[in-house]
Design a protein around this motif. Structure first.
Motif, PDB file in Angstrom:
ATOM      1  N   ILE A 475       0.831  -1.192   0.000  1.00 22.55           N
ATOM      2  CA  ILE A 475       0.000   0.000   0.000  1.00 22.55           C
ATOM      3  C   ILE A 475       0.872   1.251   0.000  1.00 22.55           C
ATOM      4  O   ILE A 475       0.557   2.246  -0.668  1.00 22.55           O
ATOM      5  N   ARG A 476       1.991   1.225   0.758  1.00 23.98           N
ATOM      6  CA  ARG A 476       2.902   2.365   0.740  1.00 23.98           C
ATOM      7  C   ARG A 476       3.417   2.609  -0.676  1.00 23.98           C
ATOM      8  O   ARG A 476       3.523   3.770  -1.116  1.00 23.98           O
ATOM      9  N   MET A 477       3.761   1.558  -1.387  1.00 29.03           N
ATOM     10  CA  MET A 477       4.231   1.715  -2.762  1.00 29.03           C
ATOM     11  C   MET A 477       3.187   2.431  -3.612  1.00 29.03           C
ATOM     12  O   MET A 477       3.499   3.368  -4.364  1.00 29.03           O
ATOM     13  N   HIS A 478       1.927   2.003  -3.491  1.00 36.85           N
ATOM     14  CA  HIS A 478       0.871   2.644  -4.273  1.00 36.85           C
ATOM     15  C   HIS A 478       0.640   4.082  -3.812  1.00 36.85           C
ATOM     16  O   HIS A 478       0.337   4.965  -4.632  1.00 36.85           O
ATOM     17  N   GLN A 479       0.763   4.345  -2.511  1.00 38.08           N
ATOM     18  CA  GLN A 479       0.650   5.718  -2.023  1.00 38.08           C
ATOM     19  C   GLN A 479       1.691   6.613  -2.674  1.00 38.08           C
ATOM     20  O   GLN A 479       1.378   7.715  -3.149  1.00 38.08           O
ATOM     21  N   GLU A 480       2.937   6.156  -2.682  1.00 39.88           N
ATOM     22  CA  GLU A 480       4.005   6.971  -3.246  1.00 39.88           C
ATOM     23  C   GLU A 480       3.823   7.171  -4.749  1.00 39.88           C
ATOM     24  O   GLU A 480       4.203   8.209  -5.297  1.00 39.88           O
ATOM     25  N   ARG A 481       3.220   6.188  -5.397  1.00 43.95           N
ATOM     26  CA  ARG A 481       3.019   6.296  -6.845  1.00 43.95           C
ATOM     27  C   ARG A 481       1.897   7.280  -7.180  1.00 43.95           C
ATOM     28  O   ARG A 481       1.978   8.023  -8.163  1.00 43.95           O
ATOM     29  N   HIS A 482       0.849   7.292  -6.350  1.00 45.39           N
ATOM     30  CA  HIS A 482      -0.320   8.121  -6.669  1.00 45.39           C
ATOM     31  C   HIS A 482      -0.397   9.394  -5.830  1.00 45.39           C
ATOM     32  O   HIS A 482      -0.971  10.394  -6.280  1.00 45.39           O
ATOM     33  N   HIS A 483       0.161   9.357  -4.618  1.00 44.09           N
ATOM     34  CA  HIS A 483       0.142  10.518  -3.724  1.00 44.09           C
ATOM     35  C   HIS A 483       1.522  10.664  -3.096  1.00 44.09           C
ATOM     36  O   HIS A 483       1.693  10.455  -1.886  1.00 44.09           O
TER      37      HIS A 483
END
Length: 560
Positions: A475-483
């Motif tokens: 989820i952190r990876m997706h956070q950094e990618r999108h936000h």
């Protein structure tokens, strides 16, 4: 006519029915709603009952047993909260096409529809996530319902069955005959289908085979390998089905999971014929339904699946064949191979892409997971069982480990966290002579790590690798990618996992450097009891090929 035994309680009839169908192991969390079943298990010396610490763990253990053996995993839970906890395992079994039977205690029949204590209508609750959900209202029909449950769970596309057991029904004493054992039913490919497949293959320039799904046996996988090598066909696997095809075969091309080899994705796009054997062509395997676009697939598509309902469900194949994995593999192995395949050079290049992907990215940090997994690939026995949880840490196992036969890789294609530890305990109970290694993140371990107590109680000795980066990494990876830079709800505060393991009586160790891992691993393998090794990771190392900072910086550049 079968002889009718003396009157038995419903609970005894049920346990006797399980024995008729060859069940040898069941998992449970005890409940007062099925006391008669528990009492019948007391005398069933040839049917082991393993008590677990939470119903989600028990259901995942049963699901893992189904994956490992091809026979239905058996689970018993109590009504209400017990059934709700177990539903995660049922969902996993459905999405992963795993044979499983969940028995749920139920309120007495004269209390139904009153919202009695812990009452739920399980037929409605489980209808979307089970192949069949029913309630046995008459003890005399228990043999009938259990026989049907085994047939439904194993035939066609395998999956879970849920049977509710009213507690007063289990106390009834009736005289009823047992049934005969179940027999799995699978469709065979028609000769005309095989001829059509051969004609499409002969006309292809760059054919690719994609294998997946459940129900693969050693014989079926050997037949698949023989057919692929005789025709010089590249074969890739769907998400977490890498053990279907011998990874050492010159035909093996890699897997279409999370974080796949970019070169493999390019090769699939280059292909002019895709032969899919057993896979559902789900979201992960098709990379969000973009690698192969619905509804009219391109390239040309041959789709072989055990379920008629799956054929044409998302993709309209050029050739649809209903057949089980063993049946299609045996049929293809008996056909004459294509003479001088024109795609031989291309297939060789696909294999070289895979071999290059096995080399880890250079890393100068203290704990080099790439190096560890390359060495682990050489260290694990050929029959080792590796269980996976959901999470980015699993990418190292997917990319660098090697499998040669079915039943070596157990992981939820449903993406469920909390699976790996119960699955490893189940695998070690079912196959105590084999090495079992669980791979789980710090987040996933805290969802089901209490099943270490089950391992200790049952005398099971899996080795559990906990990848601790202090966060929900995916989820952190997706956070950094999108936000980028806006971290929310993904940081974790963890216990000392090694010390926690020791508090259960298990072996516990923590490693922070590459050179510390294998001495700890060897000690864990030889200690004779459940073992846990905590790998204290650099949080920056988020995948096998990039870092969190690189993902964040790329996202910020994209906003400029």
């Amino acid at each position: 006519m079968p002889s009718i035994p003396d009157p038995r309680s419903g609970g005894q009839i049920l346990v006797d029915a399980l024995r008729v169908h060859g069940a040898d192991l069941a998992y449970c969390v005890a409940g007062e709603s099925y006391l008669e079943v528990l009492d019948a298990f007391h005398d069933a010396r040839d049917l082991r009952l393993v008590t677990c610490r939470q119903e989600g763990g028990a259901a995942n253990m049963a699901e893992a047993y189904g994956k490992l053996t091809g026979r239905p995993g058996i689970c018993f839970v109590t009504r209400g909260p017990g059934a709700c906890n177990a539903s995660i395992g049922v969902h996993t079994a459905m999405q992963d096409s795993t044979p499983m039977i969940l028995f749920v205690g139920q309120v007495a029949r004269d209390q139904e529809e009153r919202e009695a204590f812990q009452e739920i209508d399980y037929r409605r609750m489980f209808a979307p996530v089970a192949k069949w959900a029913a309630q046995i209202d008459e003890a005399a029909r228990i043999p009938e319902f259990v026989s049907r449950a085994f047939h439904v769970a194993t035939s066609g596309r395998p999956g879970p069955v849920v049977l509710a057991l009213p507690e007063d029904m289990l106390r009834e004493r009736v005289a009823v005959a047992d049934t005969g054992p179940y027999r799995r039913v699978q469709a065979w490919p028609a000769p005309t289908d095989l001829t059509a497949l051969e004609e499409m293959l002969a006309a292809a320039e760059r054919p690719m085979v994609l294998v997946g799904g459940s129900g693969w046996t050693d014989a079926a996988s050997a037949a698949l390998k023989g057919w692929a090598e005789a025709n010089r066909l590249p074969v890739c696997c769907s998400f977490r089905r890498q053990d279907i095809m011998d990874n050492t075969s010159p035909s093996y091309a890699g897997d279409l999971g999370t974080g796949p080899n970019p070169r493999l994705l390019a090769r699939v796009r280059e292909a002019d014929l895709l032969i899919v054997l057993g896979a559902r062509l789900g979201e992960i395997t098709t990379q969000g339904y973009e690698l192969v676009e619905p509804p009219q697939a391109r390239p040309r598509l041959v789709h072989v699946h055990a379920s008629a309902e799956e054929l044409g469900r998302v993709y309209r194949p050029d050739l649809a064949i209903q057949a089980g994995p063993a049946q299609i593999a045996e049929a293809l192995a008996g056909r004459r191979p294509v003479a001088a395949p024109r795609w031989s050079e291309w297939a060789g290049a696909v294999r070289q892409d895979y071999l290059a992907w096995l080399e880890p990215v250079p890393y100068g940090g203290a704990l080099d997971l790439g190096r560890i997994f390359v060495q682990l690939r050489d260290r694990l026995p050929a029959d080792a069982i590796v269980t996976f949880d959901a999470g980015n840490f699993s990418g190292w196992g997917h990319r660098f480990l090697s499998y040669r036969r079915p039943g070596r890789q157990l992981g939820p294609t449903s993406g469920a966290m909390g699976y790996s530890v119960p699955a490893a305990v189940s695998a070690k109970i079912a196959c105590p002579e084999r090495t079992v290694v669980a791979m789980v993140g710090d987040g996933g371990f805290m969802m089901s790590g209490q099943e270490l107590a089950t391992a200790m109680h049952a005398g099971a000795a899996p080795v559990i690798l906990v990848f601790n980066n202090g966060m929900y990494g995916t989820i952190r990876m997706h956070q950094e990618r999108h936000h980028p830079g806006r971290v929310s709800a993904t940081d974790l505060t963890n216990p000392d996992f090694a010390q926690l393991a020791r508090s259960y009586g298990a072996f516990g160790a923590a490693v922070e450097r590459t050179e510390e891992f294998f001495p700890a691993f060897e000690e864990a393998l030889s200690c004779g009891r459940a073992a846990l090794i905590e790998l204290r990771m650099d949080p920056e190392v988020i995948t096998t090929g990039t870092t969190l900072s690189a993902i964040r910086e790329a996202a910020l550049r994209g906003r400029d």
